[in-house]
Write a protein that holds these residues in place. Structure first.
Motif, PDB file in Angstrom:
ATOM      1  N   GLU A 196       0.834  -1.204   0.000  1.00  6.83           N
ATOM      2  CA  GLU A 196       0.000   0.000   0.000  1.00  6.83           C
ATOM      3  C   GLU A 196       0.871   1.257   0.000  1.00  6.83           C
ATOM      4  O   GLU A 196       0.583   2.218  -0.710  1.00  6.83           O
ATOM      5  CB  GLU A 196      -0.930   0.009   1.217  1.00  6.83           C
ATOM      6  N   ASP A 226       3.963   1.490  -1.104  1.00  3.52           N
ATOM      7  CA  ASP A 226       4.626   1.566  -2.403  1.00  3.52           C
ATOM      8  C   ASP A 226       3.681   2.122  -3.465  1.00  3.52           C
ATOM      9  O   ASP A 226       4.074   2.948  -4.293  1.00  3.52           O
ATOM     10  CB  ASP A 226       5.143   0.184  -2.805  1.00  3.52           C
ATOM     11  N   LYS A 227       2.421   1.682  -3.414  1.00  6.58           N
ATOM     12  CA  LYS A 227       1.424   2.169  -4.378  1.00  6.58           C
ATOM     13  C   LYS A 227       1.170   3.661  -4.179  1.00  6.58           C
ATOM     14  O   LYS A 227       1.117   4.430  -5.139  1.00  6.58           O
ATOM     15  CB  LYS A 227       0.115   1.383  -4.204  1.00  6.58           C
ATOM     16  N   ALA A 228       1.033   4.086  -2.912  1.00  8.03           N
ATOM     17  CA  ALA A 228       0.805   5.503  -2.613  1.00  8.03           C
ATOM     18  C   ALA A 228       1.991   6.341  -3.082  1.00  8.03           C
ATOM     19  O   ALA A 228       1.818   7.434  -3.639  1.00  8.03           O
ATOM     20  CB  ALA A 228       0.565   5.697  -1.122  1.00  8.03           C
ATOM     21  N   LYS A 229       3.205   5.823  -2.876  1.00 10.43           N
ATOM     22  CA  LYS A 229       4.408   6.537  -3.296  1.00 10.43           C
ATOM     23  C   LYS A 229       4.428   6.692  -4.819  1.00 10.43           C
ATOM     24  O   LYS A 229       4.698   7.781  -5.334  1.00 10.43           O
ATOM     25  CB  LYS A 229       5.643   5.777  -2.819  1.00 10.43           C
ATOM     26  N   THR A 230       4.107   5.624  -5.531  1.00  8.12           N
ATOM     27  CA  THR A 230       4.092   5.664  -6.997  1.00  8.12           C
ATOM     28  C   THR A 230       3.053   6.656  -7.497  1.00  8.12           C
ATOM     29  O   THR A 230       3.311   7.440  -8.413  1.00  8.12           O
ATOM     30  CB  THR A 230       3.807   4.255  -7.570  1.00  8.12           C
ATOM     31  N   GLU A 231       1.855   6.635  -6.885  1.00 10.11           N
ATOM     32  CA  GLU A 231       0.800   7.569  -7.286  1.00 10.11           C
ATOM     33  C   GLU A 231       1.204   9.012  -7.009  1.00 10.11           C
ATOM     34  O   GLU A 231       0.945   9.906  -7.814  1.00 10.11           O
ATOM     35  CB  GLU A 231      -0.507   7.228  -6.565  1.00 10.11           C
ATOM     36  N   PHE A 232       1.864   9.235  -5.854  1.00  7.55           N
ATOM     37  CA  PHE A 232       2.306  10.584  -5.518  1.00  7.55           C
ATOM     38  C   PHE A 232       3.333  11.085  -6.530  1.00  7.55           C
ATOM     39  O   PHE A 232       3.246  12.210  -7.016  1.00  7.55           O
ATOM     40  CB  PHE A 232       2.904  10.628  -4.104  1.00  7.55           C
ATOM     41  N   SER A 285       3.769  10.118  -9.578  1.00 10.57           N
ATOM     42  CA  SER A 285       3.098  10.330 -10.854  1.00 10.57           C
ATOM     43  C   SER A 285       2.329  11.651 -10.850  1.00 10.57           C
ATOM     44  O   SER A 285       2.421  12.446 -11.793  1.00 10.57           O
ATOM     45  CB  SER A 285       2.149   9.162 -11.133  1.00 10.57           C
ATOM     46  N   LEU A 286       1.584  11.903  -9.783  1.00 15.50           N
ATOM     47  CA  LEU A 286       0.797  13.136  -9.673  1.00 15.50           C
ATOM     48  C   LEU A 286       1.710  14.354  -9.605  1.00 15.50           C
ATOM     49  O   LEU A 286       1.508  15.351 -10.309  1.00 15.50           O
ATOM     50  CB  LEU A 286      -0.101  13.081  -8.423  1.00 15.50           C
ATOM     51  N   SER A 314       4.766  14.612 -10.640  1.00 11.98           N
ATOM     52  CA  SER A 314       5.435  14.756 -11.923  1.00 11.98           C
ATOM     53  C   SER A 314       4.516  15.451 -12.931  1.00 11.98           C
ATOM     54  O   SER A 314       4.930  16.371 -13.638  1.00 11.98           O
ATOM     55  CB  SER A 314       5.834  13.374 -12.446  1.00 11.98           C
ATOM     56  N   HIS A 315       3.263  15.044 -12.964  1.00 16.88           N
ATOM     57  CA  HIS A 315       2.299  15.655 -13.884  1.00 16.88           C
ATOM     58  C   HIS A 315       2.068  17.121 -13.524  1.00 16.88           C
ATOM     59  O   HIS A 315       2.062  17.988 -14.399  1.00 16.88           O
ATOM     60  CB  HIS A 315       0.974  14.892 -13.843  1.00 16.88           C
TER      61      HIS A 315
END
Length: 200
Positions: A142, A144-150, A152-153, A155-156
């Motif tokens: 969880e 790791d997923k939150a870190k990846t989403e953060f 990505s967001l 970066s965008h």
């Protein structure tokens, strides 16, 4: 009298052995990670409290049964792992230590990710079984997923204004809105180069 002394000595030694066994069992039971011990026949000899809590299966339901028949092991995509590729099988039958991640299925049929290590147990060179240690890695997944989403967001969100800066500096440098004096052109080129580094 001599035989009575021998019997007393045997009772004392038996008591010591039982006390040591109780200590060992208490230590194994109190380990925070899940622990499963199987014999040469792959049948469960011992599971600790952490295993009971994580899987929903009690000791009485597990002991004497093959661990793979009690708790289903599957790959990350959900496909069952065949017996001959399971870490506990490799430890018992081939003497191989395996560290990997899989999915376990609880008694209530829900799945959860585990990081596990299965190792052979040898006594005087003879392989007598295996020990499996595992831990639930749901929380790590969880995070790791939150870190990846953060990332990505973020970066965008950062890329959008940087792209706008790129367009406007390129328009100015290409003289789309008029001629620049050398000093203005120099500053814009520095802004453009710095912006390109940030985009990269």
């Amino acid at each position: 009298i001599a035989s009575q002394n021998v019997l007393e000595d045997l009772d004392i030694e038996k008591s010591k052995v039982e006390s040591e066994k109780a200590k060992d069992e208490a230590i194994l039971a109190s380990i925070g990670d899940g622990l499963v011990v199987v014999g040469q026949d792959l049948k469960t000899v011992l599971i600790n409290r952490a295993t009971e809590v994580a899987t929903g299966w009690g000791s009485q339901e597990a002991l004497g049964k093959m661990w793979g028949d009690i708790v289903e092991l599957s790959a990350e995509d959900g496909t069952p792992v065949p017996l001959e590729k399971r870490p506990i099988f490799l430890a018992v039958k081939k003497g191989i230590t395996t560290t990997t991640t899989y999915l376990y299925t609880r008694k209530d049929k829900t799945k959860f990710p585990v990081a596990l290590t299965a190792s052979p147990v040898k006594v005087e060179g003879e392989l007598i079984g295996a020990i499996l240690v595992f831990r639930d890695i749901t929380r790590e997944r969880e995070i790791d997923k939150a870190k990846t989403e953060f990332v990505s967001l973020a970066s965008h969100q950062l890329r959008t204004p940087l792209t706008i800066i790129r367009w406007y500096t390129e328009m100015l440098l290409n003289r789309n809105i008029g001629k620049l004096i050398p000093k203005q052109k120099d500053y814009l080129e520095k802004i453009h180069q710095g912006n390109e580094r940030m985009i990269e």
